[in-house]
Design an enzyme around this catalytic site. Structure first.
Site, short mmCIF file in Angstrom:
data_model
loop_
_atom_site.label_atom_id
_atom_site.label_comp_id
_atom_site.label_asym_id
_atom_site.label_seq_id
_atom_site.Cartn_x
_atom_site.Cartn_y
_atom_site.Cartn_z
N GLY A 238 0.83 -1.21 0.00
CA GLY A 238 0.00 0.00 0.00
C GLY A 238 0.86 1.26 0.00
N LYS B 58 -9.21 2.00 5.13
CA LYS B 58 -8.94 3.34 5.70
C LYS B 58 -9.91 4.44 5.27
N SER C 247 -3.52 6.25 14.14
CA SER C 247 -3.85 7.52 13.47
C SER C 247 -4.19 8.58 14.49
N THR D 218 -6.56 10.26 14.31
CA THR D 218 -8.03 10.23 14.41
C THR D 218 -8.49 9.67 15.76
N TYR E 134 -14.06 3.73 11.49
CA TYR E 134 -12.64 3.57 11.14
C TYR E 134 -11.77 3.96 12.33
N LYS F 131 -9.01 1.74 14.99
CA LYS F 131 -7.63 2.09 15.39
C LYS F 131 -7.53 2.14 16.92
N PHE G 167 -0.18 11.63 11.64
CA PHE G 167 -1.04 12.78 11.35
C PHE G 167 -1.41 12.69 9.86
N ASN G 168 -1.17 13.66 9.00
CA ASN G 168 -1.69 13.55 7.62
C ASN G 168 -0.57 13.27 6.61
N ASN H 65 -11.04 11.42 -1.26
CA ASN H 65 -11.67 12.08 -0.10
C ASN H 65 -10.71 13.08 0.53
N ARG I 264 -4.16 21.23 9.15
CA ARG I 264 -3.70 19.89 9.50
C ARG I 264 -2.18 19.83 9.52
N ARG J 222 -17.31 20.37 5.72
CA ARG J 222 -17.59 18.93 5.63
C ARG J 222 -17.95 18.44 7.03
P1 NAD Z 1 -3.37 1.53 1.77
O1 NAD Z 1 -4.78 1.15 1.54
O2 NAD Z 1 -2.62 2.14 0.64
O3 NAD Z 1 -2.54 0.28 2.31
C1 NAD Z 1 -3.11 -0.74 3.09
C2 NAD Z 1 -2.73 -2.05 2.44
O4 NAD Z 1 -3.28 -3.12 3.23
C3 NAD Z 1 -3.31 -2.20 1.03
O5 NAD Z 1 -2.27 -2.57 0.14
C4 NAD Z 1 -4.36 -3.31 1.16
O6 NAD Z 1 -4.45 -4.08 -0.01
C5 NAD Z 1 -3.84 -4.08 2.35
N1 NAD Z 1 -4.85 -4.79 3.14
C6 NAD Z 1 -6.01 -4.31 3.65
N2 NAD Z 1 -6.63 -5.27 4.37
C7 NAD Z 1 -5.84 -6.37 4.34
C8 NAD Z 1 -5.93 -7.67 4.89
N3 NAD Z 1 -6.96 -8.06 5.64
N4 NAD Z 1 -4.93 -8.55 4.63
C9 NAD Z 1 -3.86 -8.19 3.86
N5 NAD Z 1 -3.73 -6.98 3.31
C10 NAD Z 1 -4.71 -6.07 3.55
O7 NAD Z 1 -3.33 2.50 3.04
P2 NAD Z 1 -2.15 3.36 3.62
O8 NAD Z 1 -2.50 4.80 3.41
O9 NAD Z 1 -0.86 2.84 3.15
O10 NAD Z 1 -2.32 3.08 5.17
C11 NAD Z 1 -1.61 2.06 5.83
C12 NAD Z 1 -2.09 1.98 7.26
O11 NAD Z 1 -1.93 3.24 7.90
C13 NAD Z 1 -3.59 1.65 7.38
O12 NAD Z 1 -3.77 0.80 8.48
C14 NAD Z 1 -4.21 3.00 7.64
O13 NAD Z 1 -5.42 2.88 8.36
C15 NAD Z 1 -3.16 3.68 8.47
N6 NAD Z 1 -3.20 5.14 8.38
C16 NAD Z 1 -3.21 5.75 7.17
C17 NAD Z 1 -3.30 7.14 7.09
C18 NAD Z 1 -3.32 7.83 5.76
O14 NAD Z 1 -3.67 9.01 5.71
N7 NAD Z 1 -2.97 7.19 4.66
C19 NAD Z 1 -3.36 7.90 8.26
C20 NAD Z 1 -3.35 7.23 9.50
C21 NAD Z 1 -3.26 5.84 9.54
C1 UD1 Z 2 -8.93 12.41 7.06
C2 UD1 Z 2 -9.79 11.45 7.82
C3 UD1 Z 2 -9.04 10.99 9.07
C4 UD1 Z 2 -7.71 10.37 8.70
C5 UD1 Z 2 -6.91 11.40 7.91
C6 UD1 Z 2 -5.61 10.77 7.48
C7 UD1 Z 2 -12.06 12.20 7.28
C8 UD1 Z 2 -13.31 12.84 7.79
N1 UD1 Z 2 -11.05 12.09 8.15
O1 UD1 Z 2 -8.80 13.52 7.89
O2 UD1 Z 2 -9.79 10.04 9.79
O3 UD1 Z 2 -6.98 10.01 9.85
O4 UD1 Z 2 -7.66 11.83 6.77
O5 UD1 Z 2 -5.01 11.40 6.45
O6 UD1 Z 2 -11.98 11.77 6.14
N2 UD1 Z 2 -10.50 19.38 2.43
C9 UD1 Z 2 -11.04 20.24 1.50
N3 UD1 Z 2 -11.42 19.73 0.29
C10 UD1 Z 2 -11.28 18.42 -0.03
C11 UD1 Z 2 -10.72 17.54 0.93
C12 UD1 Z 2 -10.35 18.07 2.15
O7 UD1 Z 2 -11.18 21.44 1.75
O8 UD1 Z 2 -11.66 18.01 -1.15
C13 UD1 Z 2 -10.05 19.93 3.73
C14 UD1 Z 2 -10.72 19.32 4.95
O9 UD1 Z 2 -11.88 20.02 5.28
C15 UD1 Z 2 -9.60 19.46 6.00
C16 UD1 Z 2 -8.30 19.34 5.19
O10 UD1 Z 2 -8.67 19.63 3.84
O11 UD1 Z 2 -9.64 20.73 6.58
C17 UD1 Z 2 -7.68 17.95 5.24
O12 UD1 Z 2 -8.65 16.98 4.88
P1 UD1 Z 2 -8.26 15.43 4.64
O13 UD1 Z 2 -7.11 15.35 3.73
O14 UD1 Z 2 -9.50 14.71 4.27
O15 UD1 Z 2 -7.73 14.94 6.06
P2 UD1 Z 2 -8.45 14.96 7.50
O16 UD1 Z 2 -9.70 15.71 7.46
O17 UD1 Z 2 -7.44 15.40 8.48
#
Ligand code: NAD
Ligand code: UD1
Length: 341
Positions: A11, A85, A125, A127, A149, A153, A178-179, A198, A231, A294
């Site tokens: 991922g 996620k 996260s 979150t 979600y 976590k 964080f983000n 999203n 963020r 939102r």
């Molecule tokens: P991602 O979807 O790109 O990666 C997750 C990977 O896990 C994918 O490749 C998916 O195919 C695999 N997967 C899901 N369920 C599985 C299962 N049951 N068995 C085997 N593989 C499985 O997401 P990411 O952005 O790389 O996030 C990685 C982790 O970090 C996730 O747990 C996510 O919740 C957490 N996280 C992500 C963010 C973010 O903004 N991307 C923020 C906070 C936490």
């Molecule tokens: C989102 C997730 C959060 C997750 C985090 C990880 C939601 C409600 N929350 O949060 O659970 O841990 O990502 O990365 O999805 N924005 C816009 N226009 C857009 C998209 C976003 O204005 O099209 C704004 C949002 O209002 C926010 C900021 O951009 O103020 C960041 O948004 P986003 O990237 O979705 O992250 P989080 O809201 O922090």
């Protein structure tokens, strides 16, 4: 040199972790069911590092599959990234999220227990923090979530904490991201969400290359520098390096128990500041329109990074400009690949 298992390692974040671990002399074993990733990523990891990761396609909720992998591979530590996620989808399909994210954590801990693997880094996260009090979040702050979600976590963190208490040989770190945004500077790996993104940065990237016509900015009446949400954006390569530090810390020290550590930059950036930075870094225009807030969004959140510095000796290095440049570079490469198909 250690042998590290990455669940969800193909991922977005996992692939960057694989690169950092391989480039720093570790061996990497990846488990992924390809729910949200493609097997080609393995090849990109190889191209960046000139090293091979071992790959098993399978599901982390399947304990007998996990057991097979642990029997074949001599694993020293695990980074558990596998999970779903999408916050919105988790509200519509909560059971899908609880079932996958919580069961995967339990199945993994069982398999680790049975194979005497005692070091774990978990992808949590920001979150999990309750939206009250200061915008700056410290690890001991109160936890509560607003969607399934987030609860997956929060519950997984607690399951890991409880397991650590029961097994004195086991130690773990819950990394609260964080983000994460941006992509590897090579432009070979990055985030490629299905459908309309999203999250803010993937949306900006798609506007930048003309897939989407304009960005919708969700509200400009928050109590922030310019009224738009703020963020703590962190470059995904910095985030991957934090995993390397966490793994080294667990393997090199005789740590007991479970710790929670924020991974962010400690600074927050508004939506309009990010849009402006993206325009400047890449010399392009991002059309946008201000729309309603939102639902569920908060004004501002950023990490207190003291613990990451003190315990992991880690801090972020990449700037917002780097994040914008690398995100755009990745998106352009993705477009080129699509046109070739
Ligand atoms: P991602 O979807 O790109 O990666 C997750 C990977 O896990 C994918 O490749 C998916 O195919 C695999 N997967 C899901 N369920 C599985 C299962 N049951 N068995 C085997 N593989 C499985 O997401 P990411 O952005 O790389 O996030 C990685 C982790 O970090 C996730 O747990 C996510 O919740 C957490 N996280 C992500 C963010 C973010 O903004 N991307 C923020 C906070 C936490
Ligand atoms: C989102 C997730 C959060 C997750 C985090 C990880 C939601 C409600 N929350 O949060 O659970 O841990 O990502 O990365 O999805 N924005 C816009 N226009 C857009 C998209 C976003 O204005 O099209 C704004 C949002 O209002 C926010 C900021 O951009 O103020 C960041 O948004 P986003 O990237 O979705 O992250 P989080 O809201 O922090």
């Amino acid at each position: 040199m250690s042998r590290i298992l990455l669940t969800g390692g193909l991922g977005y974040i996992g692939s960057h972790c694989a690169v950092e671990l391989l480039e720093n002399g570790h061996e990497v074993v990846i488990i992924d069911n390809l729910y949200n990733s493609k097997v080609e990523v393995l090849d990109y990891i190889r191209q960046i590092t000139s090293k091979e990761a071992v790959f098993y396609q399978g599901d982390c909720c399947d304990e007998s599959f996990l057991s097979d992998v642990f029997s074949k591979e001599s694993i020293d530590a695990v980074v558990h990234l596998a999970g779903y996620k999408a916050v919105g989808e988790s509200v519509v399909q909560p059971l899908k999220y609880y079932s996958n994210n919580v069961n995967a954590t339990i199945a993994l801990l069982n398999a680790m227990k049975n194979h005497n693997v005692n070091r774990l880094v978990f992808s949590s996260s920001a979150t999990v923090y309750e939206n009250s009090g200061s915008y700056e979040k410290i690890e001991k702050d109160k936890l509560w979530c607003t969607n399934p979600y987030g609860f997956t976590k929060m519950f997984s963190e607690q399951i890991i904490r409880d397991y650590c208490v029961s097994n004195q040989s086991f130690s773990a770190i819950n990394l609260r991201y964080f983000n994460p945004i941006g992509a590897h500077p090579s432009g070979l790996i990055g985030e490629n969400p299905n459908g309309i993104p999203n999250n803010l940065m993937p949306y900006i990237q798609q506007v930048a290359v003309g897939i989407l016509p304009m960005l919708k900015v969700y509200g400009n009446d928050y109590d922030t520098v310019d009224g738009t949400g703020m963020r703590d954006y962190i470059h995904v390569v910095d985030l991957a390096k934090a995993h390397l530090s966490a793994i080294s810390y667990l393997l090199e020290n005789d740590i007991k128990g479970c710790d929670d550590i924020n991974i962010g930059t400690g600074k927050s950036t508004s939506v309009l500041q990010l849009v402006n930075a993206f325009q400047k870094a890449n010399n392009i225009t991002i059309p946008y329109v201000i729309v309603e807030r939102r639902e569920g969004d908060i004004a501002n959140i950023y990490a207190d990074t003291t613990k990451a510095k003190q315990i992991l000796n880690w801090q972020s290095k990449y700037s917002i400009e780097d994040m914008c440049k690398d995100a755009y570079h990745w998106q352009l490469n993705l477009q080129k690949k699509r046109k070739l198909l």
